[in-house]
Write a protein that holds these residues in place. Structure first.
Motif, PDB file in Angstrom:
ATOM      1  N   UNK A 222       0.840  -1.211   0.000  1.00 55.60           N
ATOM      2  CA  UNK A 222       0.000   0.000   0.000  1.00 55.60           C
ATOM      3  C   UNK A 222       0.871   1.255   0.000  1.00 55.60           C
ATOM      4  N   UNK A 223       1.889   1.249   0.842  1.00 53.62           N
ATOM      5  CA  UNK A 223       2.757   2.424   0.916  1.00 53.62           C
ATOM      6  C   UNK A 223       3.531   2.598  -0.389  1.00 53.62           C
ATOM      7  N   UNK A 224       3.979   1.478  -0.974  1.00 59.23           N
ATOM      8  CA  UNK A 224       4.709   1.574  -2.253  1.00 59.23           C
ATOM      9  C   UNK A 224       3.814   2.145  -3.344  1.00 59.23           C
ATOM     10  N   UNK A 225       2.580   1.649  -3.441  1.00 63.94           N
ATOM     11  CA  UNK A 225       1.661   2.151  -4.465  1.00 63.94           C
ATOM     12  C   UNK A 225       1.400   3.640  -4.281  1.00 63.94           C
ATOM     13  N   UNK A 226       1.207   4.058  -3.016  1.00 61.21           N
ATOM     14  CA  UNK A 226       0.943   5.467  -2.714  1.00 61.21           C
ATOM     15  C   UNK A 226       2.143   6.326  -3.114  1.00 61.21           C
ATOM     16  N   UNK A 227       3.347   5.831  -2.829  1.00 58.04           N
ATOM     17  CA  UNK A 227       4.554   6.587  -3.131  1.00 58.04           C
ATOM     18  C   UNK A 227       4.759   6.715  -4.637  1.00 58.04           C
TER      19      UNK A 227
END
Length: 987
Positions: A222-227
């Motif tokens: 989730x954090x990777x996609x957001x970044x």
């Protein structure tokens, strides 16, 4: 009158004065105050204030408008009860001054700093507690109703700071293994801040340690996609490494220990294989320490007994059996091995608990705090061997219930609150024979049963003597009967009781022969003193020499290993003492009387320095040995209580020896001259012991004046202990005896104490009349010290019954008259001035008085006065509505009072604490505290305070019928003592 200020900006703007919310109306005033608070204790320039108010086009009158706005803000704050100098005008701008406990952002940063200090010492529990306290100050978004650009920017900075601190807190909690507890909080934080990689890392780690590996990897995705979506960037290398470590199950992700392995000390000496004769007491001690005591107090067990009776052997044996109960280690110290001050012992223990030398706190109190913190959540047994007295031991007792303390001492350490005391006697005949059997073997003792019993008798059941005898029999292969026959002659017994390094008479005799004649005489005279250790002046008194003349003789004895030295103190080993008493034929009585006269002269001097004069004390005609005062005058003048702390045991022993020697006049005078010392240090048991010892001596000799003085002392002690019924009896006899003798000064003193007791029993009118009569008599005689005591006592009495106008002049006179006198009396006067002002609603005046008292008590290191001062400040906070601060101060006062055993003080603090809980809506806690207070007051026969507690409990009680009964009880008690407070109890 100005009260306590409180400003809050970690949420909507909040201003409180004396516990009451203050309204700051108008957007411009609120924005101006917000800017000053955001930069508290820093200069805020007028140019910045202009830019803040008019960011685009300031008017020509902007500077004047800012000046006028500051003036209006000052008027608003002072009108609400805050000081006018809160906002200072400085060249070029303004500065709002705030203390750390007056502005929530400053309090927040103080908690964070304290947390980081604790974290540096790997005290993660303490660090987390401080961070949670900091985060609890937040009430929402900072200053949400103000849209000023500067305020909005600062509010964002504060929000960022909060998240940083929350991350730090959650990181520490993960180190403590609390992954399950914080996973939900981290998930919510990650939802709120999807791009914060540290939050994501902490969430992944918490989920992984909680066995939720798939969820941890989804959090990363989730954090990777957001970044990638928002920033066009892959996560940083740290987050990527964490994902890889989770995929491979890397051991480095396991929680690290909060305390390093070297901090589990195992310091016990080896156990003995032939332990015998103490099985019953060993089982009892084992049970006490295994089960622990009630409540949250640490279990303390003290073993007392004479030298050689086996205290250390028993303690070490029991301690080894308790290894499983105390898995975090055992700390051991022999407190008589060499000069062992508590600060030195704490340094030694802290090093054993892995505190680096460079990080050791410097002072005793700081070391004790660090020691208690290190052991707070651990299960460690502390063995304190050969303790000298309670003062040496108190700083070494941990605070956590999980720990245990096992103490050995030749003295009965009755002054340790809650300690389980065990008296270790010599072995019975059968036990002594059993010990010999364990040492020598069953066959050898069975072959000579009669000789074995005879040998046990000759050793007096003393384990040390039995072990020496056993060692000799083992190495020399003698029949038991041979050694028994040799020891039957008393003159040769010490010669026989020697083996290897335990030799006694042979080496003593050899050493003694090498002494000069005067050194031999000094050794013999020292052996006749009851005092366990002495200073050089005592040796001088025994020989009636100057100290400079006796020092070479002391050095001679030390060099011969016949006199042990610890700092500037000297003592004889018990067996040396036995040997020395047998030498010489000269009568030691005159020399002993000189030494006792020296202690009398020094005690009198210490009393005079501590009290600011020789006040409120009667003396006898016994001879003083005044060279002692010349020798110790400077030390006593600088710190009389430090001298007393060193000589306390000797003073008690000197009273006993004077009584045994028939020196009744010296005996009672020594007690009378020492009472302020006992009282200041709250050594009430010592005071009582010496009073009763001297009273018996004066009664035996028919010394009626001394008897009257000791009875008066018992009455005063009874008043301090709130044992008023007993005090009345002894004071009646004291007053009657003084009257019969025509001793006017003693009579007036005794009447003054009796007047105080009358007041505490509710006989207020009689007490006031007695006080005023005694006051007139003391003024007529010019006895300034007694006058101050009576002024304070009369002021206290009038404050207690609410007669504030009558009390004020007496207390003010006492304060003025006592400026150069006893600081303890001045502290008490400030206390009652504080209560008077509090009763009148003069909050700031009351706070100032209690703070004066606190300063004096801390300087004196007097826990009784400090407890009273913190109680008074707690009442001030209670009155202003600062309930959290009030509760904290009152709990501190309760803890300070606990070891003192002052029940009236305990009850009064609990009444205030109960009221604080009630006002905070904590009904159960309020009822518990107030019920305990009522029980205390009822047992003390203190009707006025029982009435106040009943009235407070009626307000807190949820049961209407019970509340009415309590109000009726309160009114009846108020009427019983004639208190006007009865009028305010509405049924």
């Amino acid at each position: 009158m100005y009260g306590v200020a409180w400003f809050g900006i970690l949420g909507p703007l909040e201003v409180t004065a004396a516990g009451r919310p203050m309204r700051v109306s108008g957007r411009s005033q609120r924005e101006l105050l917000a800017v000053l608070l955001l930069r508290a204790n820093r200069l805020v320039s007028i140019d910045l204030l202009i830019e803040s108010a008019w960011p685009h086009a300031p008017p020509a009158s902007a500077r004047r408008q800012v000046q006028n706005a500051v003036g209006r803000l000052r008027n608003t704050l002072t009108g609400g009860g805050l000081p006018g100098d809160l906002i200072e005008t400085r060249p070029g701008g303004y500065l709002l001054r705030a203390m750390a406990d007056e502005l929530d952002t400053l309090t927040f940063e103080r908690h964070v700093e304290q947390s980081r200090r604790a974290s540096a010492g790997r005290q993660w529990d303490k660090a987390v507690a401080r961070l949670r306290a900091a985060l609890a100050l937040w009430r929402g978004q900072p200053l949400p109703d103000l849209d000023n650009d500067l305020v909005v920017a600062e509010a964002r900075r504060l929000q960022e700071r909060r998240v940083e601190v929350l991350e730090e807190c959650l990181d520490l909690e993960l180190r403590l293994g609390r992954h399950h507890q914080v996973a939900g909080e981290l998930a919510a934080l990650a939802e709120e801040h999807p791009l914060r990689e540290r939050v994501c890392a902490l969430l992944m780690l918490a989920l992984y340690r909680d066995g939720r590996t798939a969820e941890a990897l989804r959090a990363y995705q989730r954090t990777r996609q957001e970044s990638v979506s928002e920033l066009g960037l892959e996560p940083g290398p740290e987050l990527r490494r964490l994902e890889q470590a989770i995929l491979t199950g890397d051991d480095s992700l396991k929680p690290e220990p909060a305390v390093s392995s070297p901090s589990r000390p195992r310091q016990l000496p080896p156990d003995i294989s032939d332990f015998t004769g103490r099985e019953g007491v060993a089982e009892e001690l084992h049970g006490l320490l295994r089960e622990g005591g009630p409540g949250n107090a640490v279990t303390v067990v003290s073993i007392a007994g004479q030298a050689g009776v086996g205290k250390t052997t028993l303690a070490v044996h029991v301690a080894h059996r308790l290894t499983g109960r105390f898995p975090d280690g055992q700390l051991y110290v022999n407190l008589q091995a060499y000069p062992m001050a508590p600060a030195d012992v704490l340094a030694r223990f802290l090093r054993a608990l892995s505190v680096p030398e460079a990080d050791l706190p410097r002072g005793l109190e700081e070391r004790a705090e660090e020691y208690r913190s290190r052991l707070a959540d651990r299960r460690v047994l502390v063995v304190l061997d050969n303790a000298v007295d309670e003062a040496q031991v108190r700083p070494l007792i941990p605070g956590g219930r999980g720990c245990g303390v096992l103490i050995t001492s030749r003295r009965r350490l009755a002054g340790l609150p809650g300690a389980r005391l065990t008296e270790l006697e010599v072995l019975s005949l059968d036990q002594a024979v059993s010990l010999l059997t364990r040492i020598l073997g069953r066959e050898r003792v069975a072959a000579e049963p009669r000789a074995a019993r005879g040998l046990a008798r000759l050793c007096g059941g003393l384990p040390l003597a039995l072990r020496i005898a056993g060692a000799r029999l083992l190495t020399q292969d003698w029949p038991l009967e041979r050694l028994a026959d040799a020891m039957a002659d008393e003159r040769g017994r010490l010669d026989e009781l020697s083996y290897s390094d335990l030799e006694v008479r042979a080496s003593l005799a050899l050493s003694h022969r090498g002494l000069s004649e005067r050194a031999q005489r000094l050794l013999r005279l020292l052996a006749h003193l009851y005092a366990p250790d002495v200073a050089a002046w005592t040796c001088a008194a025994l020989l009636d020499l100057e100290v400079a003349e006796v020092r070479p003789l002391i050095a001679e004895l030390v060099e011969a290993r016949l006199l042990a030295v610890s700092g500037a103190r000297y003592h004889l080993h018990d067996l040396v003492r036995l040997y020395a008493k047998e030498t010489g034929t000269q009568d030691p009585a005159p020399a002993v009387a000189r030494a006792l006269g020296g202690w009398l002269a020094l005690a009198e001097r210490a009393h005079t320095v501590l009290s600011g004069g020789d006040f409120a004390t009667l003396h006898g005609t016994a001879a003083r040995w005044t060279p002692a005062v010349r020798e110790r005058a400077a030390a006593i003048t600088e710190d009389p209580l430090a001298w007393y702390d060193t000589e306390r045991v000797n003073l008690v022993m000197a009273v006993r020896q004077a009584a045994d020697a028939g020196l009744d006049e010296l005996c009672w005078d020594l007690v009378a001259s020492s009472y302020t010392l006992f009282l200041t240090r709250a050594h009430n048991d010592d005071w009582e012991e010496t009073l009763r010892c001297a009273l018996a001596a004066t009664r035996r000799s028919g010394n009626r004046r001394g008897t009257a003085v000791m009875l008066m002392g018992l009455g005063l002690l009874g008043a301090y202990r709130h044992q008023y019924a007993e005090a009345v009896v002894v004071l009646e006899e004291s007053v009657g005896t003084f009257r019969d003798l025509g001793e006017h000064r003693g009579l007036v003193y005794a009447l003054g104490v009796a007047a105080h007791v009358d007041g505490m029993l509710g006989r207020y009118e009689q007490a006031v009349v007695r006080h005023e009569d005694a006051l007139r008599a003391h003024r007529a005689r010019g006895d300034r010290g007694a006058e101050i005591l009576l002024l304070r006592s009369l002021g206290q009495l009038l404050v207690e019954i609410g007669a504030f106008d009558r009390a004020q002049p007496y207390l003010e006179q006492a304060l003025e008259a006592g400026r150069a006198g006893d600081p303890r009396i001045r502290a008490e006067v400030f206390y009652w001035l504080g209560q008077l002002r509090l009763g009148r609603g003069e909050i700031d005046g009351a706070e100032a008085a209690f703070k004066e008292m606190l300063g004096i008590s801390e300087e004196l290191r007097d826990p009784r006065e400090e407890a009273e001062a913190r109680y008074g400040l707690g009442l001030v906070r209670l009155e202003t509505g600062a309930l959290g601060a009030a509760t904290g101060l009152l709990r501190e006062a309760l803890e300070l009072n606990r070891p003192l055993g002052e029940p009236l003080t305990d009850g009064r603090i609990r009444v205030a604490l109960g009221m604080a809980h009630h006002r905070r809506g904590e009904a159960r806690q309020a009822i518990d505290q107030l019920s305990a207070a009522i029980s205390t007051f009822s047992g003390l026969d203190a009707p006025l305070w029982e009435a106040r507690a009943c009235r407070a409990l009626s307000e807190a009680h949820g049961d209407a019928v019970a509340a009415r009964r309590l109000r009726e009880r309160a009114r009846d008690l108020f009427l019983q003592v004639g208190s006007p407070e009865a009028e305010h109890v509405h049924l």
